[in-house]
Scaffold this motif. Structure first.
Motif, PDB file in Angstrom:
ATOM      1  N   ALA A 150       0.826  -1.204   0.000  1.00 52.36           N
ATOM      2  CA  ALA A 150       0.000   0.000   0.000  1.00 52.36           C
ATOM      3  C   ALA A 150       0.863   1.258   0.000  1.00 52.36           C
ATOM      4  N   ALA A 151       1.914   1.276   0.826  1.00 52.01           N
ATOM      5  CA  ALA A 151       2.783   2.450   0.911  1.00 52.01           C
ATOM      6  C   ALA A 151       3.503   2.693  -0.409  1.00 52.01           C
ATOM      7  N   TYR A 152       3.967   1.627  -1.034  1.00 46.82           N
ATOM      8  CA  TYR A 152       4.675   1.730  -2.319  1.00 46.82           C
ATOM      9  C   TYR A 152       3.767   2.336  -3.392  1.00 46.82           C
ATOM     10  N   LEU A 153       2.585   1.762  -3.570  1.00 48.25           N
ATOM     11  CA  LEU A 153       1.690   2.214  -4.629  1.00 48.25           C
ATOM     12  C   LEU A 153       1.123   3.606  -4.335  1.00 48.25           C
ATOM     13  N   ALA A 154       0.894   3.909  -3.054  1.00 45.46           N
ATOM     14  CA  ALA A 154       0.360   5.222  -2.705  1.00 45.46           C
ATOM     15  C   ALA A 154       1.376   6.323  -2.997  1.00 45.46           C
ATOM     16  N   LEU A 155       2.650   6.066  -2.701  1.00 44.10           N
ATOM     17  CA  LEU A 155       3.677   7.073  -2.989  1.00 44.10           C
ATOM     18  C   LEU A 155       3.789   7.304  -4.490  1.00 44.10           C
ATOM     19  N   VAL A 156       3.721   6.231  -5.257  1.00 43.69           N
ATOM     20  CA  VAL A 156       3.766   6.361  -6.721  1.00 43.69           C
ATOM     21  C   VAL A 156       2.562   7.158  -7.214  1.00 43.69           C
ATOM     22  N   ALA A 157       1.389   6.911  -6.631  1.00 46.95           N
ATOM     23  CA  ALA A 157       0.188   7.658  -7.028  1.00 46.95           C
ATOM     24  C   ALA A 157       0.362   9.144  -6.752  1.00 46.95           C
ATOM     25  N   GLY A 158       0.896   9.491  -5.578  1.00 45.28           N
ATOM     26  CA  GLY A 158       1.140  10.896  -5.262  1.00 45.28           C
ATOM     27  C   GLY A 158       2.121  11.532  -6.220  1.00 45.28           C
ATOM     28  N   ALA A 159       3.151  10.779  -6.597  1.00 44.52           N
ATOM     29  CA  ALA A 159       4.151  11.296  -7.530  1.00 44.52           C
ATOM     30  C   ALA A 159       3.548  11.537  -8.914  1.00 44.52           C
ATOM     31  N   ILE A 160       2.685  10.647  -9.361  1.00 44.12           N
ATOM     32  CA  ILE A 160       2.046  10.811 -10.675  1.00 44.12           C
ATOM     33  C   ILE A 160       1.163  12.063 -10.681  1.00 44.12           C
TER      34      ILE A 160
END
Length: 346
Positions: A150-160
């Motif tokens: 969850a932390a990995y994908l959420a950080l990527v989502a914020g970056a996008i």
């Protein structure tokens, strides 16, 4: 000194973007305050302050990557797992306000954008992904894996999302010759650049940090993973924050500049010009401790350490005050229930 990724500085977003995000964030902060007011117990106030302090200090640990860029973890998913996403909105926003106002880490005009990306997108995506992967399982192993994913994908989502905000600027504001007035890179460059850095590097840092803390909590204070107040004092967690403060000078050693946080000189070298409105907005706010440098302290590492201590103290104090204000009407609910009096027989 290098700044850190996803903290958009002043001058990179035009008013067509940052004003809209202020309009979006103001009601979100209001809703978050109302939600937290209904759910936050007095015994959870220290945990809210602890979460905000963790987010603040973990963002000071810059991680260098190939190509000369730097980045960091955010900690927003971890706070959302423990206290819920609305509490994470409050905690991370407070950390970002202190970073922007005192240290110039992230712009004042771009503050709402940074809060939207890191205090809204990341905790909400992270929280619901965690609930999806963890399900109703009580397995510590599954919880740790769920937290990391969850932390990995959420950080990527914020970056996008941040990459999208950068990338639309050349379309919204440019000169007759086509030069951007704010962030110079279009969507085809900005979104992949932000996404790939976080997919390949920073997302893994966020996953390791979040999964590691969840693993420690699962062993020592599992009630925190059930959104319950701590059954025992949080001394070891506060001690952990103290250790992180002492280690923050490591973050000052990272060379390079984060993608999207270049100076005017660096932009000239990259795209051949400085966007016309970049420096106008960039000089609006003068931070007291810019780039986490302590006035009067010539030693960079010592200055960074002092800045970390000052920042954590301010974040804890402000968050504690906000938490106390929001939880002030929950005192009766926090007390242990007592049995009603029994009428004497006869």
């Amino acid at each position: 000194m290098a700044t850190v990724a996803m903290h958009i500085p002043d001058g990179y977003l035009g008013p067509q973007t940052y004003l809209i995000l202020w309009i979006v964030m103001i009601p979100i902060w209001f809703i978050a305050a109302r939600k937290v007011k209904r759910t936050l117990k007095s015994r959870q106030i220290p945990l809210l302050a602890l979460g905000a302090a963790f987010s603040f200090v973990i963002m000071m640990f810059n991680v260098p990557v190939v190509g000369g860029s730097t980045g960091h973890a955010v900690g927003a998913t971890l706070i959302a797992i423990i206290l819920g996403p609305w509490a994470a909105v409050i905690a991370v926003s407070i950390a970002l306000v202190i970073q922007a106002g005192l240290f110039g880490d992230g712009g004042i005009t771009a503050l709402a954008a940074n809060c939207f990306n890191m205090a809204v997108v990341i905790p909400f995506v992270g929280y619901y992904l965690y609930r999806l992967v963890a399900g109703d399982s009580t397995s510590n192993g599954r919880r740790v894996v769920a937290a990391g994913v969850a932390a990995y994908l959420a950080l990527v989502a914020g970056a996008i999302v941040a990459g999208f905000e950068f990338g639309i600027q050349p379309y919204l504001a440019h000169t007759a010759s086509g030069q951007a007035l704010y962030a110079p890179y279009k969507l085809a460059v900005a979104v992949p650049a932000m996404a790939l850095e976080h997919l390949l590097f920073f997302g893994w840092v966020e996953a390791l940090v979040t999964g590691g803390v969840v693993a420690a909590l699962a062993r020592s204070q599992p009630e925190l993973l059930e959104n319950k107040p701590a059954a025992r004092p949080l001394r070891w967690l506060w001690a952990g924050i103290g250790v992180l403060i002492l280690l923050t000078p490591i973050g000052a050693l990272a060379p390079g500049t984060a993608w999207g946080e270049w100076s005017g000189e660096e932009l000239t070298g990259l795209v051949g010009y400085v966007p016309a409105n970049f420096e106008k907005l960039g000089g609006l706010w003068k931070a007291v401790m810019p780039d986490y440098a302590t006035p009067g302290i010539s030693n960079t590492l010592l200055g960074y350490l002092i800045a970390a201590a000052v920042g954590v103290a301010l974040v804890v104090g402000l968050t504690w005050g906000v938490g106390a204000l929001l939880a002030r009407r929950r005192g009766d609910e926090d007390r242990e229930p007592t049995s009603p009096p029994v009428a004497p027989a006869g």
